[in-house]
Design an enzyme around this catalytic site. Structure first.
Site, PDB file in Angstrom:
ATOM      1  N   TYR A 170       0.728  -1.321  -0.092  1.00  0.00           N
ATOM      2  CA  TYR A 170       0.143   0.071  -0.068  1.00  0.00           C
ATOM      3  C   TYR A 170       0.641   1.256   0.068  1.00  0.00           C
ATOM      4  O   TYR A 170       0.677   2.038  -0.952  1.00  0.00           O
ATOM      5  CB  TYR A 170      -0.957  -0.234   1.035  1.00  0.00           C
ATOM      6  CG  TYR A 170      -2.285   0.744   0.979  1.00  0.00           C
ATOM      7  CD1 TYR A 170      -2.570   1.405  -0.225  1.00  0.00           C
ATOM      8  CD2 TYR A 170      -3.362   0.367   1.656  1.00  0.00           C
ATOM      9  CE1 TYR A 170      -3.731   1.975  -0.391  1.00  0.00           C
ATOM     10  CE2 TYR A 170      -4.688   1.027   1.455  1.00  0.00           C
ATOM     11  CZ  TYR A 170      -4.756   1.628   0.619  1.00  0.00           C
ATOM     12  OH  TYR A 170      -6.091   2.343   0.295  1.00  0.00           O
ATOM     13  N   GLU A 189       2.170   6.272  -6.931  1.00  0.00           N
ATOM     14  CA  GLU A 189       1.215   7.153  -7.501  1.00  0.00           C
ATOM     15  C   GLU A 189       1.600   8.916  -7.397  1.00  0.00           C
ATOM     16  O   GLU A 189       1.556   9.686  -8.441  1.00  0.00           O
ATOM     17  CB  GLU A 189      -0.283   7.047  -6.719  1.00  0.00           C
ATOM     18  CG  GLU A 189      -0.634   5.644  -7.168  1.00  0.00           C
ATOM     19  CD  GLU A 189      -1.917   5.255  -6.458  1.00  0.00           C
ATOM     20  OE1 GLU A 189      -2.628   6.328  -6.012  1.00  0.00           O
ATOM     21  OE2 GLU A 189      -2.327   4.037  -6.358  1.00  0.00           O
TER      22      GLU A 189
END
Length: 195
Positions: free
Chosen positions: A117, A124
């Site tokens: 994660y 991103e």
């Protein structure tokens, strides 16, 4: 992805070689939200919605639309994180639906995210950051005044706001997964507080 790297010896060109498959499956993931709504999977509609929309945003409005960033190392970060996450998650869902869930798949589903994660989010954010100079220079997706609708929109500032939104959203989603992990792997009863 591994085969591409083994054959080419570089990550450059990886996105271009997988983009059609990536776009198809990440867009098709909209069904995950539908599956949450109708109860096929016991996941929060809000959690699924945030994750799916974030990925669609990254695929279509960042990586697809801004060609100069497609060879950034940060793209590889989120692609690897997403790929391992999806293989693990869909294996978990499949075996659960078949009522034959191997412990390793269950363990992987609730442990791999601890690393994946943050790696995916870092990829991103770094990719959006890499896109900022291009967006600012070209003015892409921006609407300037004056215009007949008397509306303006600046995609550059939208991306800055999007990056800032990770600050409150990421911890909430991450701690939600940690609570789920405790509940599933350790049998703890978690009482959610209404905010």
């Amino acid at each position: 992805m591994v085969r591409f790297y083994m054959e080419k010896g570089t990550h450059k060109g990886l996105y271009k070689s997988i983009q059609k498959t990536l776009k198809f499956f990440q867009t098709f993931a909209l069904l995950e939200v539908v599956h949450c709504i109708i109860g096929i999977v016991p996941t929060s509609v809000l959690v699924a919605g945030v994750q799916v929309s974030s990925r669609i945003f990254m695929v279509w409005l960042i990586t697809h639309s801004i060609k100069p960033i497609q060879n950034e190392e940060s793209v590889v970060l989120f692609l690897v994180a997403w790929t391992v996450t999806e293989i693990t998650r869909y294996s978990f869902y499949t075996f659960s639906l078949l009522d034959h869930l191997p412990y390793f798949i269950k363990w992987a589903r609730y442990n791999f995210f601890i690393i994946l994660y943050p790696v995916g989010v870092a990829g991103e954010l770094l990719t959006i950051y890499a896109a900022l100079p291009y967006v600012k220079k070209t003015g892409m997706f921006s609407i300037r005044l004056p215009n007949k609708y008397n509306v303006s929109f600046d995609y550059y500032y939208f991306l800055l706001i999007t990056m800032a939104s990770y600050i409150p959203l990421f911890p909430q989603l991450y701690f939600h997964m940690l609570r789920q992990r405790r509940k599933v792997l350790h049998g703890e009863v978690i009482v959610e507080k209404d905010d």
